[in-house]
Motif scaffolding. Sequence first.
Motif, mmCIF file in Angstrom:
data_model
loop_
_atom_site.group_PDB
_atom_site.id
_atom_site.type_symbol
_atom_site.label_atom_id
_atom_site.label_comp_id
_atom_site.label_asym_id
_atom_site.label_seq_id
_atom_site.Cartn_x
_atom_site.Cartn_y
_atom_site.Cartn_z
ATOM 1 N N ARG A 39 54.172 30.908 -13.934
ATOM 2 C CA ARG A 39 54.728 30.269 -15.135
ATOM 3 C C ARG A 39 56.031 29.559 -14.804
ATOM 4 O O ARG A 39 56.295 28.464 -15.286
ATOM 5 C CB ARG A 39 54.970 31.319 -16.229
ATOM 6 C CG ARG A 39 53.697 31.889 -16.849
ATOM 7 C CD ARG A 39 54.051 32.935 -17.897
ATOM 8 N NE ARG A 39 52.875 33.524 -18.499
ATOM 9 C CZ ARG A 39 52.252 33.032 -19.571
ATOM 10 N NH1 ARG A 39 52.706 31.929 -20.145
ATOM 11 N NH2 ARG A 39 51.185 33.634 -20.058
ATOM 12 N N CYS A 55 51.996 26.727 -13.953
ATOM 13 C CA CYS A 55 50.907 26.648 -14.910
ATOM 14 C C CYS A 55 50.756 27.998 -15.577
ATOM 15 O O CYS A 55 51.280 29.000 -15.097
ATOM 16 C CB CYS A 55 49.588 26.223 -14.255
ATOM 17 S SG CYS A 55 48.703 27.526 -13.400
ATOM 18 N N SER A 56 50.098 28.011 -16.710
ATOM 19 C CA SER A 56 49.769 29.262 -17.387
ATOM 20 C C SER A 56 48.286 29.256 -17.693
ATOM 21 O O SER A 56 47.642 28.200 -17.709
ATOM 22 C CB SER A 56 50.575 29.413 -18.683
ATOM 23 O OG SER A 56 50.170 28.454 -19.639
ATOM 24 N N ALA A 58 46.781 29.708 -20.438
ATOM 25 C CA ALA A 58 46.441 29.062 -21.705
ATOM 26 C C ALA A 58 46.602 27.545 -21.658
ATOM 27 O O ALA A 58 46.094 26.841 -22.536
ATOM 28 C CB ALA A 58 47.301 29.641 -22.826
ATOM 29 N N ASP A 59 47.309 27.022 -20.665
ATOM 30 C CA ASP A 59 47.563 25.583 -20.551
ATOM 31 C C ASP A 59 46.503 24.973 -19.649
ATOM 32 O O ASP A 59 46.670 24.877 -18.431
ATOM 33 C CB ASP A 59 48.969 25.338 -19.998
ATOM 34 C CG ASP A 59 49.372 23.864 -20.018
ATOM 35 O OD1 ASP A 59 48.466 23.004 -20.092
ATOM 36 O OD2 ASP A 59 50.579 23.573 -19.940
ATOM 37 N N SER A 60 45.408 24.551 -20.241
ATOM 38 C CA SER A 60 44.269 24.072 -19.456
ATOM 39 C C SER A 60 44.612 22.856 -18.614
ATOM 40 O O SER A 60 44.162 22.741 -17.465
ATOM 41 C CB SER A 60 43.101 23.732 -20.385
ATOM 42 O OG SER A 60 42.642 24.880 -21.065
ATOM 43 N N GLY A 61 45.411 21.957 -19.163
ATOM 44 C CA GLY A 61 45.766 20.747 -18.421
ATOM 45 C C GLY A 61 46.560 21.051 -17.167
ATOM 46 O O GLY A 61 46.248 20.546 -16.074
ATOM 47 N N ALA A 62 47.589 21.888 -17.307
ATOM 48 C CA ALA A 62 48.415 22.245 -16.153
ATOM 49 C C ALA A 62 47.603 23.048 -15.143
ATOM 50 O O ALA A 62 47.752 22.866 -13.927
ATOM 51 C CB ALA A 62 49.634 23.038 -16.608
ATOM 52 N N GLU A 87 42.705 33.247 -23.316
ATOM 53 C CA GLU A 87 43.488 32.690 -22.213
ATOM 54 C C GLU A 87 42.662 32.694 -20.922
ATOM 55 O O GLU A 87 42.671 31.718 -20.158
ATOM 56 C CB GLU A 87 44.769 33.492 -22.016
ATOM 57 C CG GLU A 87 45.776 33.335 -23.144
ATOM 58 C CD GLU A 87 46.999 34.199 -22.947
ATOM 59 O OE1 GLU A 87 47.097 34.880 -21.894
ATOM 60 O OE2 GLU A 87 47.886 34.199 -23.823
#
Length: 286
Positions: A39, A55-56, A58-62, A87
């Motif tokens: 993160r 990235c995380s 839950a953040d699909s793009g990252a 997630e």
Amino acid sequence: MASAAALPDLAVTGSTGGLGGMVARQLADAGFAQRLLVRDTKRAPALGDTFPLACSYADSGAARSALEGVKTLFMVSAAENAERVQEHYAFVDAAAAAGVEHVVYTSLFGAAPDAAFTLARDHYATEERIKASGMAYTFLRDNLYLDVLPLLAGTRGVIQGPAGSGTFAGVAREDIARCAVAVLRDPAIHKGKVYNLTGPEELSLARAAEVLTQGTGRTVTYQPETVDEAYASRASYNAPQWQLDAWVSTYTSIARGEMAGVSPDVHGLTGQDPISLAEFLTRPVL
């Protein structure tokens, strides 16, 4: 920094935590280049030939960007929360979209859709998502962590819960890390495999309390509860219902025998016998 596609094709999550940190350090010591997906890149461990990427789950793009060019992904399950399954789904989908070939996932012993332990159901759901993605997989199904047992006694030295006289085969986080590294060193031979990672013995909580007393010099006892008593004794924490259910079902899963049974897989993967609770209590904190 080079584009994600030009970075190492091995990615490791959770390197700022206990298990992921052990795995990342052991891989680095063995000379493996790796991406560390975190993160906050400032918190990533400073290891040789590693590349922190933010990235995380839950953040699909990252996540998709960070995973571009990755062949093998070590996916440590996310911190417990009400949205963890969603997630996990988002991250698995991002990995598949990025072209990841093989996911090594830290699951839970007894993962099943109807498991007593609510978190075991979550892990089963994640396993199914990974299977459906088309990516190759290896699942490391971990029994209860020996590392957590001393904490269950709290400040009063009492482990309490509705586990009855059921048993579990607790495993040290150190052994899980060694198993993960063994798989990641040569993932191709572990495709489609499910490994049950346990310690060398079955323990009731009453016996575990005795070993903790002998190994720590602190008096620890086990106090059986009914399910209703377990919810009542935890009500003061004002935890959300999903968390209460997870806490209580940790014990009911033991009572139902879902955490029982010693597996040979730690030795099979590492060539070393797994660590017992008594031995664990003598080892330095990693």
